[in-house]
Design a protein around this motif. Structure first.
Motif: not given
Length: 407
Positions: A342-349, A354-362, A387-395
């Motif tokens: 559950c922690r990994d899934v929540l960190e991926g989301y 953070e990426i989708d909300s960065d204005p510099r990439l708009g 594929t059932s496991v979400a990517p980690t923070k490092t990935q």
């Protein structure tokens, strides 16, 4: 010799003539028994000039509607007066106040509608017996009588007869000013209940007659009132008792009371199956109390079922807790694995947000983004085959690294 006999005869004749002259008009006088009788002579007022030797005066069957203090003024030696069936309607104040030796007063069979509060007041309270059977005209007369008993100074009264007056109820404390009363007769009335305080103050009562009324039962307050009288003689027979479940308390009282009750005369009037059956000794089945008893048993059984169900549920809970205790290690490992996933899934989301909300990439163009995706590391190559496991923070951070883009 002959002259002496004639003299004796004339003396006797003269005495008899004097006796006749002393007797009131329309009455008969009996000097030997000291009695004056005025029976059915259509008298309109009480007779006057009653002989001084009279002890008993009988005035019945006349049309005397009113009596007052002027009705009996001279005969101080009278001890008994019978005034029954004279159609009396009114008794004024201090009617018998001059009869200081009066012991017995009979006013039965009249139609008294007005009774002065002090009508029965006699100095010294000599009156011991008072008969008022079939003498009260209506309920107002009962109220007047209650006041007269209170203010009449009848502390010496021993016997009171109120039978045959169609009384439906007795005012509380009606007899409280008759402390020495020993016999009270209330037979042949219309009494339906005895209320608390009805017989208060009657500490010397010996006989209470309640026969021939309309009692169907005696409730708790009535039974308590009768118990206060102690072990006296109580007559309760010849009443229309209804032998249903409501009479159960009265039956129990009959079986345990200290009072001397005429139990042979206390019988059921209804229902038809118990007509003329003695109340004492009846069981709860006889008077129809079986159904309520069964209901109580059913209620008790239901309560027992609830208790048993609670015990079963408690036992099941204890078994469940015991199983959990035995598998505590496996449960702990499973919980830790679920927590990490559950922690990994929540960190991926979180990093995606953070990426989708960065204005510099708009302002990055679509081509630049496509070149970035081609030159960057493929997501499918970096992620594991599952594929059932979400990517980690490092990935996720590695995926965000790309060659410089000309803006």
């Amino acid at each position: 010799m002959c002259f002496s006999a004639v003299f004796v005869f004339l003396g006797i004749l003269f005495c008899a003539l004097c006796r006749c002259l002393e007797c009131p008009f329309g009455c008969e006088c009996f000097a030997v028994i000291r009695t004056v009788k005025c029976v059915s002579k259509d008298l309109l007022t009480a007779p006057e000039n009653i002989p001084g030797y009279a002890r008993t005066v009988i005035i019945t069957g006349n049309n005397i509607h009113q009596i007052g203090p002027s009705s009996f003024t001279e005969p101080e030696n009278i001890t008994n007066i019978i005034l029954s069936n004279n159609r009396l309607t009114e008794m004024a104040s201090h009617t018998f106040s001059s009869l200081v030796n009066l012991r017995f007063l009979d006013l039965s069979g009249n139609q008294l509608a007005l009774i002065h509060p002090e009508a029965l007041s006699i100095p010294g309270s000599p009156l011991q017996e008072l008969n008022l059977s079939q003498s009260l005209y209506n309920f107002t007369a009962l109220t007047d009588l209650t006041t007269a008993l209170r203010w009449g100074g009848l502390a010496g009264l021993l016997r009171l007869d109120l039978s045959g007056n169609k009384l439906a109820l007795l005012p509380p404390g009606m007899f409280s000013h008759l402390p020495n009363l020993q016999q009270l007769f209330l037979t042949n009335n219309s009494l339906v209940a005895v209320y608390s305080g009805t017989f208060s103050g009657m500490n010397h009562l010996e006989v209470l007659d309640l026969t021939h009324n309309t009692f169907s039962t005696f409730r708790t307050d009535a039974l308590l009132e009768l118990d206060k009288l102690g072990d006296i003689r109580i007559l309760l027979g010849n009443n229309p008792y209804t032998c249903s479940c409501e009479i159960n308390e009265f039956v129990a009282w009959l079986n345990k009371s200290r009072a001397k009750v005429d139990v042979d005369a206390v019988r059921c009037a209804s229902p038809g199956t118990l007509t003329d059956a003695r109340l004492r000794g009846l069981s709860i089945q006889d008077i129809g109390c079986v159904v309520p008893v069964l209901a109580e048993v059913a209620d008790l059984t239901l309560q027992t079922s609830y208790v048993f169900l609670g015990l079963v549920l408690g036992l099941v809970g204890m078994v469940f807790l015991f199983v959990l205790y035995l598998n505590r290690k496996g449960m702990k490992k499973w919980i830790n694995e679920m927590r990490d996933a559950c922690r990994d899934v929540l960190e991926g989301y979180h990093y995606r947000y953070e990426i989708d909300s960065d204005p510099r990439l708009g302002h990055i163009s679509a081509d630049s983004r496509r070149a970035q995706r081609q030159s960057g590391i493929s997501l499918s190559q970096q992620l594991p085959s599952d594929t059932s496991v979400a990517p980690t923070k490092t990935q996720v951070r590695q995926l965000t690294i790309s060659p410089p883009v000309n803006l």
